[in-house]
Structures are given as C-alpha cells and as structure tokens.
Design a protein around this motif. Structure first.
Motif, PDB file in Angstrom:
ATOM      1  N   PHE A 208       0.833  -1.210   0.000  1.00  0.00           N
ATOM      2  CA  PHE A 208       0.000   0.000   0.000  1.00  0.00           C
ATOM      3  C   PHE A 208       0.865   1.256   0.000  1.00  0.00           C
ATOM      4  CE2 PHE A 208      -3.743  -2.504   1.445  1.00  0.00           C
ATOM      5  CZ  PHE A 208      -4.679  -1.970   0.579  1.00  0.00           C
ATOM      6  N   ARG A 209       1.875   1.263   0.838  1.00  0.00           N
ATOM      7  CA  ARG A 209       2.741   2.447   0.931  1.00  0.00           C
ATOM      8  C   ARG A 209       3.546   2.657  -0.345  1.00  0.00           C
ATOM      9  NH1 ARG A 209       4.737   1.316   7.138  1.00  0.00           N
ATOM     10  NH2 ARG A 209       2.818   2.025   8.153  1.00  0.00           N
ATOM     11  N   GLU A 210       4.050   1.583  -0.936  1.00  0.00           N
ATOM     12  CA  GLU A 210       4.800   1.690  -2.194  1.00  0.00           C
ATOM     13  C   GLU A 210       3.923   2.252  -3.306  1.00  0.00           C
ATOM     14  OE1 GLU A 210       8.119   0.877  -3.296  1.00  0.00           O
ATOM     15  OE2 GLU A 210       8.409   1.153  -1.137  1.00  0.00           O
ATOM     16  N   VAL A 211       2.712   1.765  -3.411  1.00  0.00           N
ATOM     17  CA  VAL A 211       1.792   2.251  -4.449  1.00  0.00           C
ATOM     18  C   VAL A 211       1.474   3.730  -4.219  1.00  0.00           C
ATOM     19  CG1 VAL A 211      -0.554   2.031  -5.369  1.00  0.00           C
ATOM     20  CG2 VAL A 211       0.854   0.000  -5.023  1.00  0.00           C
ATOM     21  N   ALA A 212       1.262   4.115  -2.966  1.00  0.00           N
ATOM     22  CA  ALA A 212       0.983   5.525  -2.660  1.00  0.00           C
ATOM     23  C   ALA A 212       2.132   6.419  -3.107  1.00  0.00           C
ATOM     24  CB  ALA A 212       0.727   5.703  -1.169  1.00  0.00           C
ATOM     25  N   GLY A 213       3.357   5.916  -2.999  1.00  0.00           N
ATOM     26  CA  GLY A 213       4.519   6.698  -3.375  1.00  0.00           C
ATOM     27  C   GLY A 213       4.808   6.718  -4.860  1.00  0.00           C
ATOM     28  N   GLU A 214       4.304   5.739  -5.596  1.00  0.00           N
ATOM     29  CA  GLU A 214       4.678   5.604  -7.002  1.00  0.00           C
ATOM     30  C   GLU A 214       3.580   5.914  -8.013  1.00  0.00           C
ATOM     31  OE1 GLU A 214       6.818   2.056  -7.937  1.00  0.00           O
ATOM     32  OE2 GLU A 214       7.885   2.078  -6.023  1.00  0.00           O
ATOM     33  N   PHE A 215       2.326   5.998  -7.559  1.00  0.00           N
ATOM     34  CA  PHE A 215       1.224   6.223  -8.488  1.00  0.00           C
ATOM     35  C   PHE A 215       0.471   7.497  -8.121  1.00  0.00           C
ATOM     36  CE2 PHE A 215       2.203   1.781  -8.914  1.00  0.00           C
ATOM     37  CZ  PHE A 215       2.063   1.546 -10.268  1.00  0.00           C
ATOM     38  N   GLU A 216      -0.160   8.086  -9.120  1.00  0.00           N
ATOM     39  CA  GLU A 216      -0.883   9.350  -8.931  1.00  0.00           C
ATOM     40  C   GLU A 216      -2.306   9.159  -8.407  1.00  0.00           C
ATOM     41  OE1 GLU A 216       0.222  12.560  -9.457  1.00  0.00           O
ATOM     42  OE2 GLU A 216       2.211  11.668  -9.741  1.00  0.00           O
ATOM     43  N   ARG A 217      -3.030   8.146  -8.954  1.00  0.00           N
ATOM     44  CA  ARG A 217      -4.452   7.997  -8.643  1.00  0.00           C
ATOM     45  C   ARG A 217      -4.835   6.538  -8.386  1.00  0.00           C
ATOM     46  NH1 ARG A 217      -8.013  11.874  -9.327  1.00  0.00           N
ATOM     47  NH2 ARG A 217      -9.610  10.482 -10.095  1.00  0.00           N
ATOM     48  N   PRO A 218      -4.316   5.960  -7.317  1.00  0.00           N
ATOM     49  CA  PRO A 218      -4.736   4.593  -6.999  1.00  0.00           C
ATOM     50  C   PRO A 218      -6.166   4.574  -6.463  1.00  0.00           C
ATOM     51  CG  PRO A 218      -2.701   5.190  -5.857  1.00  0.00           C
ATOM     52  CD  PRO A 218      -3.282   6.439  -6.431  1.00  0.00           C
TER      53      PRO A 218
ATOM     54  N   THR B  84     -17.057  -6.496 -15.722  1.00  0.00           N
ATOM     55  CA  THR B  84     -15.788  -6.125 -16.348  1.00  0.00           C
ATOM     56  C   THR B  84     -15.871  -4.809 -17.118  1.00  0.00           C
ATOM     57  OG1 THR B  84     -15.200  -8.451 -16.513  1.00  0.00           O
ATOM     58  CG2 THR B  84     -13.940  -6.915 -17.870  1.00  0.00           C
ATOM     59  N   VAL B  85     -16.879  -4.654 -17.950  1.00  0.00           N
ATOM     60  CA  VAL B  85     -16.999  -3.440 -18.769  1.00  0.00           C
ATOM     61  C   VAL B  85     -17.197  -2.207 -17.879  1.00  0.00           C
ATOM     62  CG1 VAL B  85     -18.352  -2.261 -20.550  1.00  0.00           C
ATOM     63  CG2 VAL B  85     -17.737  -4.673 -20.826  1.00  0.00           C
ATOM     64  N   PRO B  86     -18.115  -2.228 -16.909  1.00  0.00           N
ATOM     65  CA  PRO B  86     -18.233  -1.055 -16.026  1.00  0.00           C
ATOM     66  C   PRO B  86     -16.950  -0.780 -15.231  1.00  0.00           C
ATOM     67  CG  PRO B  86     -20.185  -2.426 -15.841  1.00  0.00           C
ATOM     68  CD  PRO B  86     -19.197  -3.197 -16.666  1.00  0.00           C
ATOM     69  N   LEU B  87     -16.250  -1.828 -14.827  1.00  0.00           N
ATOM     70  CA  LEU B  87     -14.992  -1.645 -14.103  1.00  0.00           C
ATOM     71  C   LEU B  87     -13.968  -0.930 -14.975  1.00  0.00           C
ATOM     72  CD1 LEU B  87     -12.991  -2.089 -11.773  1.00  0.00           C
ATOM     73  CD2 LEU B  87     -12.541  -4.365 -12.754  1.00  0.00           C
ATOM     74  N   LEU B  88     -13.754  -1.430 -16.184  1.00  0.00           N
ATOM     75  CA  LEU B  88     -12.777  -0.808 -17.079  1.00  0.00           C
ATOM     76  C   LEU B  88     -13.172   0.627 -17.431  1.00  0.00           C
ATOM     77  CD1 LEU B  88     -11.973  -3.838 -19.390  1.00  0.00           C
ATOM     78  CD2 LEU B  88     -10.579  -2.916 -17.514  1.00  0.00           C
ATOM     79  N   ASP B  89     -14.459   0.869 -17.619  1.00  0.00           N
ATOM     80  CA  ASP B  89     -14.941   2.210 -17.900  1.00  0.00           C
ATOM     81  C   ASP B  89     -14.675   3.142 -16.715  1.00  0.00           C
ATOM     82  OD1 ASP B  89     -16.681   3.987 -19.728  1.00  0.00           O
ATOM     83  OD2 ASP B  89     -17.691   4.134 -17.770  1.00  0.00           O
ATOM     84  N   ALA B  90     -14.947   2.662 -15.494  1.00  0.00           N
ATOM     85  CA  ALA B  90     -14.725   3.480 -14.296  1.00  0.00           C
ATOM     86  C   ALA B  90     -13.241   3.774 -14.092  1.00  0.00           C
ATOM     87  CB  ALA B  90     -15.298   2.777 -13.068  1.00  0.00           C
ATOM     88  N   ILE B  91     -12.383   2.805 -14.388  1.00  0.00           N
ATOM     89  CA  ILE B  91     -10.942   3.026 -14.272  1.00  0.00           C
ATOM     90  C   ILE B  91     -10.500   4.100 -15.255  1.00  0.00           C
ATOM     91  CG2 ILE B  91      -8.677   1.974 -14.666  1.00  0.00           C
ATOM     92  CD1 ILE B  91      -9.913  -0.654 -13.540  1.00  0.00           C
ATOM     93  N   GLU B  92     -11.000   4.013 -16.477  1.00  0.00           N
ATOM     94  CA  GLU B  92     -10.629   5.008 -17.491  1.00  0.00           C
ATOM     95  C   GLU B  92     -11.197   6.389 -17.151  1.00  0.00           C
ATOM     96  OE1 GLU B  92     -11.268   5.898 -22.240  1.00  0.00           O
ATOM     97  OE2 GLU B  92     -11.456   3.846 -21.523  1.00  0.00           O
ATOM     98  N   THR B  93     -12.463   6.435 -16.796  1.00  0.00           N
ATOM     99  CA  THR B  93     -13.118   7.707 -16.475  1.00  0.00           C
ATOM    100  C   THR B  93     -12.456   8.368 -15.261  1.00  0.00           C
ATOM    101  OG1 THR B  93     -15.210   6.918 -17.370  1.00  0.00           O
ATOM    102  CG2 THR B  93     -15.323   8.785 -15.857  1.00  0.00           C
ATOM    103  N   GLY B  94     -12.143   7.573 -14.253  1.00  0.00           N
ATOM    104  CA  GLY B  94     -11.521   8.095 -13.038  1.00  0.00           C
ATOM    105  C   GLY B  94     -10.023   8.323 -13.163  1.00  0.00           C
ATOM    106  N   ARG B  95      -9.454   7.905 -14.307  1.00  0.00           N
ATOM    107  CA  ARG B  95      -8.019   8.023 -14.555  1.00  0.00           C
ATOM    108  C   ARG B  95      -7.202   7.345 -13.452  1.00  0.00           C
ATOM    109  NH1 ARG B  95      -9.159  13.200 -14.272  1.00  0.00           N
ATOM    110  NH2 ARG B  95      -7.188  13.744 -13.303  1.00  0.00           N
ATOM    111  N   PHE B  96      -7.706   6.216 -12.956  1.00  0.00           N
ATOM    112  CA  PHE B  96      -6.988   5.466 -11.930  1.00  0.00           C
ATOM    113  C   PHE B  96      -5.819   4.742 -12.568  1.00  0.00           C
ATOM    114  CE2 PHE B  96     -11.488   5.461 -10.395  1.00  0.00           C
ATOM    115  CZ  PHE B  96     -11.297   6.428  -9.425  1.00  0.00           C
ATOM    116  N   ASP B  97      -4.646   4.831 -11.943  1.00  0.00           N
ATOM    117  CA  ASP B  97      -3.461   4.208 -12.520  1.00  0.00           C
ATOM    118  C   ASP B  97      -2.973   3.008 -11.716  1.00  0.00           C
ATOM    119  OD1 ASP B  97      -2.630   5.773 -10.390  1.00  0.00           O
ATOM    120  OD2 ASP B  97      -1.034   6.792 -11.486  1.00  0.00           O
ATOM    121  N   ALA B  98      -3.641   2.680 -10.643  1.00  0.00           N
ATOM    122  CA  ALA B  98      -3.382   1.469  -9.861  1.00  0.00           C
ATOM    123  C   ALA B  98      -4.692   1.074  -9.195  1.00  0.00           C
ATOM    124  CB  ALA B  98      -2.286   1.685  -8.826  1.00  0.00           C
TER     125      ALA B  98
END
Length: 147
Positions: free
Chosen positions: A32-42, A126-140
């Motif tokens: 969790f801490r590594e991801v917080a340090g390395e990604f913008e929008r987990p 799956t489709v709503p998940l991928l759409d939400a990840i893209e829309t939210g610009r989540f990178d992790a």
C-alpha cells in the motif's frame, strides 16, 4: 519490490520474529505504501464484502493516523442487499473516503451490456470496471481475494 518472507514463530530466543499472519500483514502494508509513493491515482475496489473490508482495514493501518490517500470504487451489480450498500456508504463516510460507483444497470439500460439469461450479473462487471478506471483516470487498482 521487497517481499516479507520471514515466517518464523516468536520464541524467548527470538521475540522479534513475525508470525505468518504478521508477515502477510506487513507485506500488505508495504505494498500500500509503495503504491501511494509511485502512483498518482490509486483506487481500492470496495463492495462492502468481507474481502474488500480486509483490504480497507489494511490500507487504514498502512497510513494511520493519516487518512488513506486513495478513493474507493464499487462496481454495483444491482443485486446487493440494501444493508450492504448502506454499510458501504457508512464506511466511506466514516473514513472520509471518496466513493465512486459504477452501476451494471446503467450499462444494461444504455445497451452497452445485455442481461444474461441466467440472471447473474457478476460476469457483467468487467466493462463497467474498465470504464470506471478510465473515467476516473486510476493508474493502480487494489483488489482483494482470499487465497
């Protein structure tokens, strides 16, 4: 990335050894801490079910006393008990976490998905998940499952 692998048992001779469960928890906190340090929008997948509750607990532990620096994301099948949705919302509010919800029903209503003949909606997430990840610009994305 470092992985915690010392699973020796605490004894009088070695009072600092980690139990297997403590080692797994330490590894999770580290991730969790590594991801917080390395990604913008987990984001943490959170349905209010037992697996996601444990994930959130580990995230809370990783950053205490500071707030968790991630949002929550739930892909709602529309087949949840109302009590689960109420719990999900209360937990997000209690910890002052932003909750994003993608509704499978919205994708059925606008024709992006079709209801299955057997009525189950889990495979439709799956489709709503991928759409939400893209829309939210989540990178992790954190997701939990038993092993």
């Amino acid at each position: 990335m470092t992985t915690v692998t010392d699973t020796s048992v605490r004894t009088d001779d070695n009072p600092f050894a980690l139990s297997h469960l403590d080692a797994l928890e330490a590894e999770s906190v580290h991730i969790f801490r590594e991801v917080a340090g390395e990604f913008e929008r987990p984001v943490i997948l959170f349905s209010g079910g037992k697996d996601s509750i444990v994930m959130l607990h580990l995230a809370l532990k990783a950053f205490a006393p500071a707030p968790v620096p991630f949002s929550l994301l739930h892909v709602d099948t529309g087949h949840n008990f109302p009590e689960v949705i109420d719990y999900r919302d209360r937990v997000a509010a209690r910890h002052n976490l932003r909750l994003h919800v993608a509704h499978v029903q919205d994708f059925i209503d606008d024709g992006r998905l079709r209801e299955r003949p057997d009525g189950t909606r889990n495979p439709l997430q799956t489709v709503p998940l991928l759409d939400a990840i893209e829309t939210g610009r989540f990178d992790a994305v954190f997701g939990g499952g038993r092993r």
